[in-house]
Design a protein around this motif. Structure first.
Motif, PDB file in Angstrom:
ATOM      1  N   ARG A  10       0.819  -1.222   0.000  1.00  0.00           N
ATOM      2  CA  ARG A  10       0.000   0.000   0.000  1.00  0.00           C
ATOM      3  C   ARG A  10       0.848   1.266   0.000  1.00  0.00           C
ATOM      4  N   ALA A  11       2.127   1.117   0.211  1.00  0.00           N
ATOM      5  CA  ALA A  11       3.018   2.285   0.278  1.00  0.00           C
ATOM      6  C   ALA A  11       3.086   2.978  -1.085  1.00  0.00           C
ATOM      7  N   VAL A  12       3.563   4.188  -1.049  1.00  0.00           N
ATOM      8  CA  VAL A  12       3.788   4.981  -2.252  1.00  0.00           C
ATOM      9  C   VAL A  12       5.297   5.180  -2.371  1.00  0.00           C
ATOM     10  N   TYR A  13       5.817   4.869  -3.548  1.00  0.00           N
ATOM     11  CA  TYR A  13       7.249   4.995  -3.810  1.00  0.00           C
ATOM     12  C   TYR A  13       7.416   6.120  -4.824  1.00  0.00           C
ATOM     13  N   VAL A  14       8.091   7.171  -4.410  1.00  0.00           N
ATOM     14  CA  VAL A  14       8.175   8.391  -5.207  1.00  0.00           C
ATOM     15  C   VAL A  14       9.602   8.617  -5.678  1.00  0.00           C
ATOM     16  N   VAL A  15       9.754   8.806  -6.983  1.00  0.00           N
ATOM     17  CA  VAL A  15      11.016   9.218  -7.578  1.00  0.00           C
ATOM     18  C   VAL A  15      10.869  10.720  -7.790  1.00  0.00           C
ATOM     19  N   ASP A  16      11.738  11.505  -7.171  1.00  0.00           N
ATOM     20  CA  ASP A  16      11.627  12.963  -7.243  1.00  0.00           C
ATOM     21  C   ASP A  16      13.036  13.540  -7.218  1.00  0.00           C
ATOM     22  N   ASP A  17      13.600  13.696  -8.401  1.00  0.00           N
ATOM     23  CA  ASP A  17      14.990  14.131  -8.519  1.00  0.00           C
ATOM     24  C   ASP A  17      15.100  15.075  -9.717  1.00  0.00           C
ATOM     25  N   GLY A  18      15.006  16.353  -9.456  1.00  0.00           N
ATOM     26  CA  GLY A  18      15.066  17.324 -10.551  1.00  0.00           C
ATOM     27  C   GLY A  18      13.826  17.217 -11.414  1.00  0.00           C
ATOM     28  N   GLU A  19      14.032  16.992 -12.707  1.00  0.00           N
ATOM     29  CA  GLU A  19      12.908  16.893 -13.635  1.00  0.00           C
ATOM     30  C   GLU A  19      12.328  15.484 -13.726  1.00  0.00           C
ATOM     31  N   VAL A  20      12.935  14.536 -13.068  1.00  0.00           N
ATOM     32  CA  VAL A  20      12.453  13.158 -13.096  1.00  0.00           C
ATOM     33  C   VAL A  20      11.535  12.939 -11.899  1.00  0.00           C
ATOM     34  N   LYS A  21      10.241  12.727 -12.178  1.00  0.00           N
ATOM     35  CA  LYS A  21       9.257  12.553 -11.110  1.00  0.00           C
ATOM     36  C   LYS A  21       8.258  11.483 -11.501  1.00  0.00           C
ATOM     37  N   PHE A  22       8.163  10.456 -10.649  1.00  0.00           N
ATOM     38  CA  PHE A  22       7.214   9.364 -10.846  1.00  0.00           C
ATOM     39  C   PHE A  22       6.696   8.920  -9.494  1.00  0.00           C
ATOM     40  N   GLU A  29      -0.224  -0.307 -12.997  1.00  0.00           N
ATOM     41  CA  GLU A  29       0.542   0.093 -14.173  1.00  0.00           C
ATOM     42  C   GLU A  29       0.851   1.579 -14.113  1.00  0.00           C
ATOM     43  N   ASN A  30       1.973   1.931 -14.707  1.00  0.00           N
ATOM     44  CA  ASN A  30       2.396   3.319 -14.740  1.00  0.00           C
ATOM     45  C   ASN A  30       2.916   3.603 -16.151  1.00  0.00           C
ATOM     46  N   PRO A  31       2.022   3.986 -17.079  1.00  0.00           N
ATOM     47  CA  PRO A  31       2.434   4.213 -18.467  1.00  0.00           C
ATOM     48  C   PRO A  31       3.537   5.260 -18.613  1.00  0.00           C
ATOM     49  N   GLU A  32       3.490   6.310 -17.812  1.00  0.00           N
ATOM     50  CA  GLU A  32       4.506   7.357 -17.891  1.00  0.00           C
ATOM     51  C   GLU A  32       5.888   6.796 -17.544  1.00  0.00           C
ATOM     52  N   LEU A  33       5.954   6.001 -16.487  1.00  0.00           N
ATOM     53  CA  LEU A  33       7.221   5.382 -16.096  1.00  0.00           C
ATOM     54  C   LEU A  33       7.681   4.400 -17.172  1.00  0.00           C
ATOM     55  N   VAL A  42      15.925   1.029 -20.722  1.00  0.00           N
ATOM     56  CA  VAL A  42      16.168   0.408 -19.420  1.00  0.00           C
ATOM     57  C   VAL A  42      15.151  -0.708 -19.235  1.00  0.00           C
ATOM     58  N   SER A  43      15.630  -1.901 -18.940  1.00  0.00           N
ATOM     59  CA  SER A  43      14.709  -3.035 -18.774  1.00  0.00           C
ATOM     60  C   SER A  43      14.577  -3.485 -17.324  1.00  0.00           C
ATOM     61  N   THR A  44      15.503  -3.096 -16.469  1.00  0.00           N
ATOM     62  CA  THR A  44      15.411  -3.478 -15.058  1.00  0.00           C
ATOM     63  C   THR A  44      15.647  -2.255 -14.186  1.00  0.00           C
ATOM     64  N   TRP A  45      15.052  -2.287 -13.015  1.00  0.00           N
ATOM     65  CA  TRP A  45      15.224  -1.201 -12.067  1.00  0.00           C
ATOM     66  C   TRP A  45      14.912  -1.713 -10.670  1.00  0.00           C
TER      67      TRP A  45
END
Length: 103
Positions: A10-22, A29-33, A42-45
């Motif tokens: 249920r947690a939210v995982y936020v990528v927020d680094d300059g112009e990169v935000k997801f 599903e996350n079409p933008e990501l 990139v195939s793995t993360w």
């Protein structure tokens, strides 16, 4: 009381680094990501934190030191990453990193 697996899902995982935000939510599903990762080929993360190991609260100083060491190791391996944080219901932010192309 909910179990840890449920809380993590249920947690939210936020990528927020300059112009990169997801925002990442497990099982959604996350079409933008997906588009961003495809553009970078990139195939793995991974989304990682060194905060509160084994879900046991640690002091702010311990968490900061562990996170600094994690980033040092990731830098040493040459992986590209973005800063972010994980959070949830009544769950304080935990500094995290979103690592690209990690097996």
């Amino acid at each position: 009381m909910e179990d840890l697996e449920t809380l993590y899902r249920r947690a939210v995982y936020v990528v927020d680094d300059g112009e990169v935000k997801f925002t990442i939510r497990l099982g959604q599903e996350n079409p933008e990501l997906s588009e961003y990762l495809a553009t970078l080929q990139v195939s793995t993360w991974a989304f990682m934190t060194a905060y509160n190991p084994h879900s046991q609260p640690a002091s702010p100083e311990q968490n900061t030191a562990r996170q600094t060491e994690l980033i040092r190791l990731i830098d040493q391996q040459g992986y590209k990453y973005f800063k972010g944080y994980g959070t949830g219901n009544n769950w304080p932010r935990e500094a995290s990193i979103f690592i690209l192309d990690i097996p």
